[in-house]
Design a protein around this motif. Structure first.
Motif, PDB file in Angstrom:
ATOM      1  N   LEU A 214       0.829  -1.201   0.000  1.00  0.00           N
ATOM      2  CA  LEU A 214       0.000   0.000   0.000  1.00  0.00           C
ATOM      3  C   LEU A 214       0.867   1.256   0.000  1.00  0.00           C
ATOM      4  CD1 LEU A 214      -2.980  -0.357   2.493  1.00  0.00           C
ATOM      5  CD2 LEU A 214      -3.073   0.115   0.049  1.00  0.00           C
TER       6      LEU A 214
ATOM      7  N   LYS B  12       2.072   2.099  -3.325  1.00  0.00           N
ATOM      8  CA  LYS B  12       1.026   2.688  -4.164  1.00  0.00           C
ATOM      9  C   LYS B  12       0.771   4.143  -3.790  1.00  0.00           C
ATOM     10  CE  LYS B  12      -1.150  -1.671  -5.304  1.00  0.00           C
ATOM     11  NZ  LYS B  12      -2.046  -2.701  -4.772  1.00  0.00           N
ATOM     12  N   TYR B  13       0.780   4.413  -2.488  1.00  0.00           N
ATOM     13  CA  TYR B  13       0.575   5.802  -2.042  1.00  0.00           C
ATOM     14  C   TYR B  13       1.677   6.695  -2.597  1.00  0.00           C
ATOM     15  CZ  TYR B  13      -3.215   5.398   1.402  1.00  0.00           C
ATOM     16  OH  TYR B  13      -4.426   5.253   2.001  1.00  0.00           O
TER      17      TYR B  13
ATOM     18  N   LYS C 208       3.530   6.293  -5.205  1.00  0.00           N
ATOM     19  CA  LYS C 208       3.381   6.452  -6.651  1.00  0.00           C
ATOM     20  C   LYS C 208       2.300   7.507  -6.937  1.00  0.00           C
ATOM     21  CE  LYS C 208       2.636   3.726 -10.788  1.00  0.00           C
ATOM     22  NZ  LYS C 208       1.350   3.139 -11.140  1.00  0.00           N
ATOM     23  N   PHE C 209       1.229   7.444  -6.173  1.00  0.00           N
ATOM     24  CA  PHE C 209       0.128   8.399  -6.365  1.00  0.00           C
ATOM     25  C   PHE C 209       0.550   9.818  -5.996  1.00  0.00           C
ATOM     26  CE2 PHE C 209      -3.650  10.403  -4.219  1.00  0.00           C
ATOM     27  CZ  PHE C 209      -4.276  10.809  -5.388  1.00  0.00           C
TER      28      PHE C 209
ATOM     29  N   THR D 207      -9.047  -1.237  -0.223  1.00  0.00           N
ATOM     30  CA  THR D 207      -8.011  -0.204  -0.101  1.00  0.00           C
ATOM     31  C   THR D 207      -7.057  -0.215  -1.287  1.00  0.00           C
ATOM     32  OG1 THR D 207      -8.072  -0.874   2.196  1.00  0.00           O
ATOM     33  CG2 THR D 207      -6.481   0.784   1.614  1.00  0.00           C
ATOM     34  N   ASP D 208      -6.693  -1.394  -1.750  1.00  0.00           N
ATOM     35  CA  ASP D 208      -5.738  -1.503  -2.858  1.00  0.00           C
ATOM     36  C   ASP D 208      -6.281  -0.892  -4.131  1.00  0.00           C
ATOM     37  OD1 ASP D 208      -4.152  -2.990  -1.166  1.00  0.00           O
ATOM     38  OD2 ASP D 208      -3.460  -4.238  -2.850  1.00  0.00           O
TER      39      ASP D 208
ATOM     40  N   LEU E 231      -6.409   2.913  -4.310  1.00  0.00           N
ATOM     41  CA  LEU E 231      -5.187   3.631  -4.685  1.00  0.00           C
ATOM     42  C   LEU E 231      -4.843   3.470  -6.152  1.00  0.00           C
ATOM     43  CD1 LEU E 231      -3.013   3.050  -1.585  1.00  0.00           C
ATOM     44  CD2 LEU E 231      -3.496   5.224  -2.660  1.00  0.00           C
ATOM     45  N   VAL E 232      -5.079   2.260  -6.676  1.00  0.00           N
ATOM     46  CA  VAL E 232      -4.793   2.031  -8.091  1.00  0.00           C
ATOM     47  C   VAL E 232      -5.687   2.939  -8.933  1.00  0.00           C
ATOM     48  CG1 VAL E 232      -4.902   0.342  -9.952  1.00  0.00           C
ATOM     49  CG2 VAL E 232      -4.037  -0.339  -7.717  1.00  0.00           C
TER      50      VAL E 232
ATOM     51  N   LEU F   5      -7.134   5.788  -7.952  1.00  0.00           N
ATOM     52  CA  LEU F   5      -6.720   7.186  -7.786  1.00  0.00           C
ATOM     53  C   LEU F   5      -5.510   7.493  -8.666  1.00  0.00           C
ATOM     54  CD1 LEU F   5      -6.974   8.010  -3.975  1.00  0.00           C
ATOM     55  CD2 LEU F   5      -8.195   9.115  -5.834  1.00  0.00           C
ATOM     56  N   SER F   6      -4.536   6.567  -8.678  1.00  0.00           N
ATOM     57  CA  SER F   6      -3.340   6.773  -9.502  1.00  0.00           C
ATOM     58  C   SER F   6      -3.708   6.853 -10.971  1.00  0.00           C
ATOM     59  CB  SER F   6      -2.338   5.646  -9.329  1.00  0.00           C
ATOM     60  OG  SER F   6      -1.883   5.617  -8.023  1.00  0.00           O
TER      61      SER F   6
END
Lengths: 126, 152
Positions: free
Chosen positions: A49, A52-53, A55-56, B108-109, B112-113, B115-116
């Motif tokens: 996670l 991913k955060y 990267k975002f 949750t995963d 984020l994917v 959002l990205s």
């Protein structure tokens, strides 16, 4: 674009600190995400996670990761995140966060220094 | 490839909302219609997230988002404003493109994917231009197409 900030902390600490700092400062000038780590979380899941955060949050100027206490799961996860442009600072306190808020346009390296300065400056005998 | 609910009824163009709060209310009302979740509940979650810091991502774009109980797939709603508004933006550009994402609480995963992926689409200036000049909701959906996302 400003540096992004990721707070990796035990349970709700990050959220409460961010709410308090935002209220004291008047606004939060950064893009911030919070990754809260609970006892029952598996470190590998949280690390994924965290990746991913980051990267975002990285819009080209990197991500400052703030974590609470060194040597515990949140800080271990913070250290294990693989990304070309991150700095990790442990020992998160309100003084650190408020000092960072004062420098929204600074570079990642500068901001990591400001975090450390602010954090240390807030600790004194009264 | 991730499935997301997005259809014409989730989109408002030439929108006249004048404040961050009224935009969040409008998003909550659109998403309440389609998901059946109480609009106040959606608003409260979006508002609570904004309290932690603006979901503005720069260049006039904001991505309010929340994880919610009671839905099985992610939903998107899009508001393109007539006049840009103060969204506590992180840069000097007031916000006129608001893309709201709600995802099932436990995902949750995916959250984020998604959002990205959405933020990548909106990082591209040509996509932002197309969205701003869209005359109808179909054009907006076309602008948001991406190889990672499947609109259902």
């Amino acid at each position: 674009m400003n540096v992004g900030i990721l707070m990796i902390t035990h349970s709700d600490i990050g959220k409460q600190m961010l709410l308090t700092a935002t209220s004291v400062f008047g606004k939060n000038p950064f893009r911030v995400e919070i990754l809260s780590v609970d006892n029952y979380d598996h470190p590998n899941d949280v690390k994924e996670l965290g990746q991913k955060y980051v990267k975002f949050l990285d819009k080209g100027n990197g991500v400052l990761i703030l974590t609470d206490i060194i040597g515990t799961t949140p800080s271990n996860i913070a250290k294990s995140i693989n990304h070309k442009n991150i700095r990790v600072v442990a020992g998160l306190n309100l003084s650190m966060l408020l000092n960072v808020f004062n420098y929204p346009t600074n570079s990642l390296n500068d901001l990591a220094d400001k975090a450390i300065e602010g954090g240390i400056a807030g600790i004194m005998k009264l | 490839m991730l499935n997301i609910k997005l259809d014409n009824s989730h989109i408002s163009i030439n929108d006249n909302s004048k404040s961050k709060k009224s935009v969040l209310e409008k998003l909550a009302s659109i998403l309440s219609e389609t998901t059946g979740i109480d609009a106040d509940e959606i608003f409260n979650q979006l508002y609570e997230r904004e309290r932690l810091g603006s979901t503005s991502v720069g260049n006039g774009v904001a991505l309010p988002h929340a994880r919610l109980h009671g839905i099985n797939v992610p939903y998107i709603s899009v508001i393109v404003l007539e006049d840009a508004i103060d969204f506590d933006n992180i840069d000097d550009f007031d916000v006129d493109i608001v893309l709201c994402l709600i995802v099932p609480y436990e995902q949750t995963d995916d959250h984020l994917v998604l959002l990205s992926s959405l933020s990548q689409i909106l990082d591209d200036i040509s996509n932002r231009k197309k969205i701003r000049s869209s005359r109808n909701t179909e054009q907006i959906i076309t602008c948001l197409e991406s190889e990672n996302l499947n609109y259902i």
